[in-house]
Design an enzyme around this catalytic site. Structure first.
Site, PDB file in Angstrom:
ATOM      1  N   GLY A   1      38.276  18.342  22.720  1.00  0.00           N
ATOM      2  CA  GLY A   1      37.744  19.305  21.770  1.00  0.00           C
ATOM      3  C   GLY A   1      37.989  20.743  22.178  1.00  0.00           C
TER       4      GLY A   1
ATOM      5  N   ASN B   1      25.547  22.088  19.745  1.00  0.00           N
ATOM      6  CA  ASN B   1      25.483  21.073  20.779  1.00  0.00           C
ATOM      7  C   ASN B   1      24.175  21.083  21.550  1.00  0.00           C
ATOM      8  OD1 ASN B   1      26.893  23.622  21.499  1.00  0.00           O
ATOM      9  ND2 ASN B   1      26.676  22.861  23.590  1.00  0.00           N
TER      10      ASN B   1
ATOM     11  N   GLN C   1      30.268  18.031  17.910  1.00  0.00           N
ATOM     12  CA  GLN C   1      28.984  17.332  17.960  1.00  0.00           C
ATOM     13  C   GLN C   1      28.700  16.566  16.678  1.00  0.00           C
ATOM     14  OE1 GLN C   1      26.683  16.637  20.208  1.00  0.00           O
ATOM     15  NE2 GLN C   1      27.810  17.663  21.837  1.00  0.00           N
TER      16      GLN C   1
ATOM     17  N   SER D   1      36.325  15.582  19.179  1.00  0.00           N
ATOM     18  CA  SER D   1      36.531  15.040  20.525  1.00  0.00           C
ATOM     19  C   SER D   1      36.029  13.612  20.568  1.00  0.00           C
ATOM     20  CB  SER D   1      35.780  15.894  21.556  1.00  0.00           C
ATOM     21  OG  SER D   1      36.084  15.479  22.868  1.00  0.00           O
ATOM     22  N   ALA D   2      36.854  12.695  21.080  1.00  0.00           N
ATOM     23  CA  ALA D   2      36.568  11.264  20.995  1.00  0.00           C
ATOM     24  C   ALA D   2      35.316  10.856  21.737  1.00  0.00           C
ATOM     25  CB  ALA D   2      37.768  10.465  21.522  1.00  0.00           C
ATOM     26  N   HIS D   3      35.028  11.507  22.875  1.00  0.00           N
ATOM     27  CA  HIS D   3      33.947  10.995  23.713  1.00  0.00           C
ATOM     28  C   HIS D   3      32.560  11.304  23.173  1.00  0.00           C
ATOM     29  CE1 HIS D   3      32.513  14.619  26.114  1.00  0.00           C
ATOM     30  NE2 HIS D   3      33.593  15.108  25.543  1.00  0.00           N
TER      31      HIS D   3
ATOM     32  N   THR E   1      53.832  14.513  26.398  1.00  0.00           N
ATOM     33  CA  THR E   1      53.775  13.111  25.980  1.00  0.00           C
ATOM     34  C   THR E   1      52.365  12.744  25.561  1.00  0.00           C
ATOM     35  OG1 THR E   1      55.547  12.553  27.508  1.00  0.00           O
ATOM     36  CG2 THR E   1      54.178  10.727  26.712  1.00  0.00           C
TER      37      THR E   1
ATOM     38  N   CYS F   1      29.411  21.615  30.265  1.00  0.00           N
ATOM     39  CA  CYS F   1      30.574  22.376  30.707  1.00  0.00           C
ATOM     40  C   CYS F   1      30.181  23.626  31.476  1.00  0.00           C
ATOM     41  CB  CYS F   1      31.435  22.757  29.512  1.00  0.00           C
ATOM     42  SG  CYS F   1      30.466  23.514  28.226  1.00  0.00           S
TER      43      CYS F   1
END
Length: 417
Positions: free
Chosen positions: A85, A168, A196, A216-218, A254, A342
């Site tokens: 993200g 968040n 979020q 963001s995937a997590h 990649t 973070c």
């Protein structure tokens, strides 16, 4: 019969593991892990390679792109996969700002709000050092921004508005669709950090009126280190990573195919089950808030009372430090947070709480409890019982006459991007 949870007791190793920190990250769902596994082994080729393993990897990559686009209601080509993200936010802001400058404009102006995640806030700080002008439109005491205030901040050289979908830390949801409609009327690009909100709120980009959107995937039971930037067709942005032509020449390197496949599996699963899981966590959140407010004096709910994420319960406790709350909760087997992951180790109170006018002494006692699909009523009741005991102990043993400055600000240990 409802399970009764027995806590480990003070001073003992926690026998429990109650996870109330889903805003920081979520566990990867087993179905997502299974979807990813082949792309570490027999389908583990480079998706840019022309041989059969490369083609197999590319098929997984493009299938994931179509799946994410399906949830967002956009074209697959409008999906750019990133390393998370924060990278998506950087690409959106820097990419749009530099594209505007390169188009020949003498000045470029960006509008935001002061409670953004640091992936936005620090990027805007950087852009200011590069000569871009930034206006931070204030929010009210619940963290909501007024659309009229944003309109008043617009200048002839405004090239971008960036406002997060949901905060968040305090969970407040912004009027994104209305801000997007405003931006479109003025011909200004609109970006939202939806990290979020990704698994909890509606995500159809046409309904949100966004040109750029970060995920963001997590945050929705996918893997860490992979994200998405939606870029509406016709939106001009510059890449911030240079090298190969991957991701429509907007993100060199990649592709992380296993992570991307996991993101798509998690995102489609989250939205297929969104109504059910939102109802579950909302009920738990309301039980948690009601329990804390009924049993703990001077517990101040932060954020908007109704326009908030379904899993977010953010409080400030007078006479306590967030760091002490977190340590004692952890000893009791409860994972929680105070602020944003973070910025772990920060000695400063949350910029979000300060921006909404929370007094400094109170802001030092912040605690964020964020719920997930696996949490239960028994866990919530145990958390309320435990928190009531901990707050009472901290207030009882606080040195008489101690000033707030004598207590270190809480270590910030939970986050958004």
């Amino acid at each position: 019969m409802e399970t009764v949870i027995q806590g480990p007791g003070p001073g003992k190793d926690a026998a429990l593991d109650i996870y109330l920190d889903h805003a920081a990250t979520t566990p990867v769902h087993p179905d997502v892990v299974q979807a990813m596994l082949p792309f570490f082994t027999e389908r583990g080729g480079n998706p840019s390679s022309v041989h059969h393993r490369g083609r197999a990897a590319n098929q997984g990559l493009e299938s994931a792109r179509r799946a994410v686009a399906g949830v967002l209601g956009c074209r697959p080509r409008e999906i750019v996969f990133t390393g998370g993200g924060s990278e998506a936010d950087n690409l959106a802001l820097k990419g749009a700002a530099y594209a505007h400058r390169t188009a020949g404009h003498a000045t470029s102006h960006i509008i935001s709000i002061p409670i953004e995640h640091h992936a936005i806030g620090h990027t805007l700080d950087f852009l200011e050092t590069q000569g871009f002008a930034v206006t931070q439109v204030p929010v009210d005491s619940t963290g909501r921004v007024s659309v009229a205030d944003i309109e008043r901040a617009i200048r002839p050289d405004t090239c971008l508005i960036t406002v997060m979908y949901a905060n968040n830390e305090i969970g407040t949801i912004q009027p994104i669709a209305e801000i997007g409609a405003l931006a479109r009327r003025h011909g200004i690009l609109f970006h939202t950090d939806a990290v979020q909100a990704g698994g909890a709120l509606p995500m159809r980009v046409a309904d949100l009126n966004v040109d750029l959107l970060s995920l963001s995937a997590h945050k929705f039971y996918g893997p860490k280190g992979v994200g998405v930037l939606y870029v509406r067709t016709g939106t001009k942005i510059f890449p911030i990573l240079h090298g190969g032509a991957q991701e429509h020449s907007l993100r060199a390197g990649t592709e992380n195919v296993p992570g991307i496949v996991g993101l798509a599996a998690a995102f489609t699963r989250a939205h297929a089950r969104r109504a059910q899981e939102v109802a579950h966590v909302t009920a738990l959140r309301d039980r948690l808030i009601a329990g804390i407010q009924a049993r703990i004096p001077d517990a101040h709910l932060q954020g908007h009372p109704t326009e908030r994420l379904p899993n977010n319960a953010a409080f400030c406790f007078a006479g306590c430090s967030g760091e002490d709350l977190l340590l004692m909760l952890d000893l009791a087997g409860i994972c929680a947070s105070s602020g944003a992951a973070c910025t772990a180790g920060s000695t400063q109170p949350s910029h979000v709480l300060i921006a909404i006018g929370t007094p400094l002494d109170l802001a030092r006692g912040s605690l964020r409890l964020t719920l997930g699909a696996e949490n239960t009523e028994a866990e919530i009741d145990y958390a309320v019982d435990t928190l009531e005991r901990i707050v009472h102990e901290l207030r009882t043993h606080r040195p008489h006459g101690a000033e707030a400055e004598s207590h270190p600000a809480p270590a910030v240990t939970a986050g958004a991007v």
